[in-house]
Design an enzyme around this catalytic site. Structure first.
Site, PDB file in Angstrom:
ATOM      1  N   SER A 173       0.862  -1.196   0.000  1.00 50.12           N
ATOM      2  CA  SER A 173       0.000   0.000   0.000  1.00 50.12           C
ATOM      3  C   SER A 173       0.884   1.228   0.000  1.00 50.12           C
ATOM      4  CB  SER A 173      -0.864   0.031   1.256  1.00 50.12           C
ATOM      5  OG  SER A 173      -0.087   0.432   2.376  1.00 50.12           O
ATOM      6  N   ASP A 174       0.332   2.374  -0.309  1.00 47.41           N
ATOM      7  CA  ASP A 174       1.074   3.600  -0.057  1.00 47.41           C
ATOM      8  C   ASP A 174       0.966   3.893   1.447  1.00 47.41           C
ATOM      9  OD1 ASP A 174       2.626   5.810  -0.307  1.00 47.41           O
ATOM     10  OD2 ASP A 174       1.598   6.588  -2.057  1.00 47.41           O
TER      11      ASP A 174
END
Ligand code: BGC
Length: 717
Positions: A257-258
């Site tokens: 994920s960011d």
């Protein structure tokens, strides 16, 4: 290790250990001084700092020595599991080369690859195993701060640049991560982290193309993006994360994920609790959660209660272990960390030379009324906030150090072997009002033959979280430029920017404009070489330069409307009403995609096609004579564009399909060839089939997307 052994490792882990394999925090959180419980920004989960030592991967890398000592401490705590350090090595590690947007303007994939290899070599010796790069988000809106990290507005070219970067990272021995998947570049109004709304066709045809192209070079990871896409956060988008990336494209690497984006499912108004954020993300195909800990807090319980299958968890963990295995970490957890080699390769002469070449090839000469190149004998005055400024390495500059960069003044003085008169004039700050430095700058300018003013945007006004609503050069600098203009001396502007800035107000006052983006460690030397003709400019802009913020987004590969204007002029001036455009602005950009001047000139002529009709499955060859008609040797990038005139889905007015960067000595002429295939005529037709439709096409060739020669051909059954 073989896959069986890796699977055994997974099955020997407890659910808690598995969840930690899928958790990534920044390395500084290991520090005893940080809070004992570590959470993300939204506080929806939390893990003890002590537990953090057991995560499967770590964000950021301090340096080789600390990396080694962290690995030792883990072993001291009885943790045998090897782990990679992952860092944003975006445009260099210690030797910083120009920002990716500038690199893309070189139209030189070999150079881009070499620079990425250099970055990877410096980084891997210093303990970095994975870089979060390339970023291949399409950059159509100059207001968006992150356009500096990508390769501009063309999907084909973004893919080529991304691929070159991946090859370079692999050659330098590190793994890499394509980001930000998907559509982040379409943030509404260029406002950072903002919503995107993109039709499936637009996604596939434009926004997704570069990510997909990157798969050819087998990147190890993908990073999901922050944005809402058509009303759903990407981490809730099974259609994008699973159906497309995993199933349709067959990507089997790790998806991370960011930073904090899993918890942000809550902020988006999509998941009510941390537990639900964890469930949604894992079910959407996310492997590693970065920057928050809802996986560690809730996944074990979600599996125990049968909400999430253990099989899904194991699949994600196995991918992480496979990555470590690919990196050779089971044989040697310390892998390539090599302090001695690091000290040899870091900031080496050859690395600096490479970075300097990138400045020379990536800078774009936008205007030149014959004042450039400068004569070494000319009496110049060097002014402006960036003339002796080290903060020109660009945002996301890895472990680059400001003080190690070369300023323009230093570069020019070293080239000329003498001091040059210098005054700063004013600050680069956005809301600065202090004009007290103008006078002294004017004083030295009055005594010079010509003025070189280094102006533009500071490196921290572009990049993540640095969008701008007004993309002009800050007001104080515009005033300064006006004052310089009043001195009636030749005025050269060297413009710094992480985006194409709105230059129309100052353009007419300058005799030359050299756009140097954020040029990195060797900035001053590369710029001096360009100013004095030791290097000949050859960069071509990969983003259209808007005339004003109101034109954003603006890109060359757009559509016509049913009411195109007959002449490109504000309608209040031309009187042409009821047509597409503005009362008070042109439709065209100030400088179009692919534009960039040289100190020599090129002429395109004798444009030919091997046949005017092309049968499906066959090819035809176009060619054009390209001559260097100027007095200097130089590079030209010949660009090939195609326009499908009538189609079941309207096609862009031009699309870049190929290019060739050619070196021609003064007076030299070469024929340049381009093969047209059916494949390059394909698009998502009405009904969604990816196919070429028969009919008439226009083929263009030229040194930019606006000034081209044109011919026609037909695709027939
Ligand atoms: C950025 C990513 C970056 C990550 C890790 C995020 O804020 O959006 O591009 O890779 O941080 O540093």
């Amino acid at each position: 290790m073989n896959i069986k052994e890796l699977k055994k490792l997974v099955s020997d882990m407890s659910l808690e250990e598995k969840a930690l394999q899928l958790t990534q925090y920044p390395v500084y959180e290991l520090d005893e001084k940080t809070e004992a419980v570590v959470t993300g920004l939204c506080d929806l989960g939390g893990i003890d700092r002590e537990v953090l030592w057991r995560t499967g991967t770590i964000l950021n890398a301090p340096n080789g020595e600390t990396a080694q000592s962290i690995r030792k401490t883990r072993r001291g705590k009885g943790i045998a599991d090897p782990f990679p350090f992952m860092l944003d090595v975006i445009h260099g590690y210690r030797t910083i080369y120009p920002v990716p947007l500038a690199m893309a303007c070189t139209f030189n994939t070999a150079l881009i690859e070499d620079c990425a290899e250099l970055a990877a070599t410096e980084a891997s010796c210093d303990g970095v195993d994975v870089t979060f790069s390339p970023m291949v988000d399409l950059g159509r809106d100059a207001r968006w701060g992150r356009v500096m990290e990508g390769a501009g507005e063309d999907p084909y070219w973004s893919g080529e640049v991304g691929k070159a970067m991946i090859r370079g990272y692999h050659r330098g021995g590190i793994a890499c991560c394509v980001k930000h998947f998907a559509g982040y570049g379409a943030a509404e109004a260029g406002r950072e982290y903002n919503t995107t709304d993109i039709s499936e066709r637009n996604l596939r045809e434009y926004y997704l193309r570069a990510y997909r192209a990157c798969l050819k070079e087998q990147p190890e990871m993908f990073m999901s993006s922050f944005n809402l896409l058509n009303g759903k956060p990407i981490l809730g988008h099974k259609e994008i994360m699973l159906d497309l990336l995993r199933k349709e494209w067959g990507f089997n690497g790790v998806v991370i994920s960011d930073f904090g984006a899993v918890e942000e499912l809550y902020e988006h108004g999509y998941c009510e609790t941390g537990r639900d954020c964890a469930r949604v993300a894992i079910e959407s195909g996310l492997d590693i959660e970065m920057g928050s800990s809802v996986y560690a807090s809730y996944l074990p319980e979600l599996v125990r209660t049968g909400v999430v299958s253990e099989e899904r968890l194991d699949e994600a963990v196995l991918r992480v272990l496979e990555l470590k295995n690919k990196l050779g970490m089971y044989e040697n957890p310390d892998r390539f960390t090599d302090i001695q080699k690091r000290d040899e390769v870091t900031l080496s002469e050859s690395g600096r030379a490479l970075s300097r070449r990138a400045v020379e090839e990536g800078s774009v000469l936008l205007k030149n009324d014959g004042v450039l190149p400068l004569k070494e004998s000319a009496k110049i005055a060097l002014v402006g906030p960036f003339a002796d400024e080290h903060e020109i390495i660009g945002n996301w500059a890895g472990k680059g150090r400001i003080e190690e960069s070369v300023t323009v003044k230093e570069g020019v003085e070293s080239l000329l072997q003498k001091n040059v008169p210098y005054e700063r004039g004013c600050s680069w700050k956005l809301f600065e009002t202090d004009e007290s430095g103008f006078e002294e700058a004017e004083h030295i300018c009055a005594q010079a033959d010509m003025i070189v003013a280094c102006v533009g945007e500071h490196m921290m006004n572009s990049g993540e979280a640095h969008s701008r609503a007004d993309i002009r050069i800050p007001e104080i600098q515009r005033k300064f430029i006006m004052r310089l203009h009043e001195l009636e001396k030749p005025l050269v502007l060297v413009v710094f920017g992480g985006r194409p800035l709105g230059l129309s107000e100052i353009e007419e006052f300058a005799d030359a404009i050299l756009y140097v983006w954020q040029p990195g460690t060797e900035g001053g030397n590369g710029i001096a070489n360009l100013l004095y003709g030791k290097a000949t400019p050859c960069g071509k802009t990969v983003m259209s330069f808007p005339r004003s913020s109101g034109q954003c987004p603006i890109y060359y590969n757009c559509f016509t409307t049913g009411r195109p204007k007959k002449q490109d002029m504000p309608s209040a001036l031309s009187g042409e009403e009821w047509r597409t455009g503005y009362d008070d602005e042109y439709n065209s950009p100030l400088y179009p995609f692919g534009y960039g001047l040289s100190y020599t000139e090129f002429e395109y002529s004798d444009f030919k096609l091997s046949a005017a009709k092309m049968k499906r499955g066959e090819k035809i060859v176009a060619s054009v004579k390209l001559k260097n008609v100027g007095k200097r040797d130089g590079y030209e990038t010949a660009q090939w564009y195609i326009h499908d005139l009538f189609a079941s889905i309207v096609r862009p007015v031009k699309e870049l399909k190929g290019y060739e960067k050619i070196f021609l000595k003064a007076g030299e002429e070469k024929r340049v060839y381009f093969e047209i295939t059916e494949e390059m005529l394909k698009f998502y037709t009405d009904g969604g089939k990816y196919a070429a439709e028969t009919g008439a096409f226009e083929l263009y060739v030229g040194g930019n997307s606006r000034d081209c020669l044109k011919t026609n051909f037909e695709l027939v059954d």
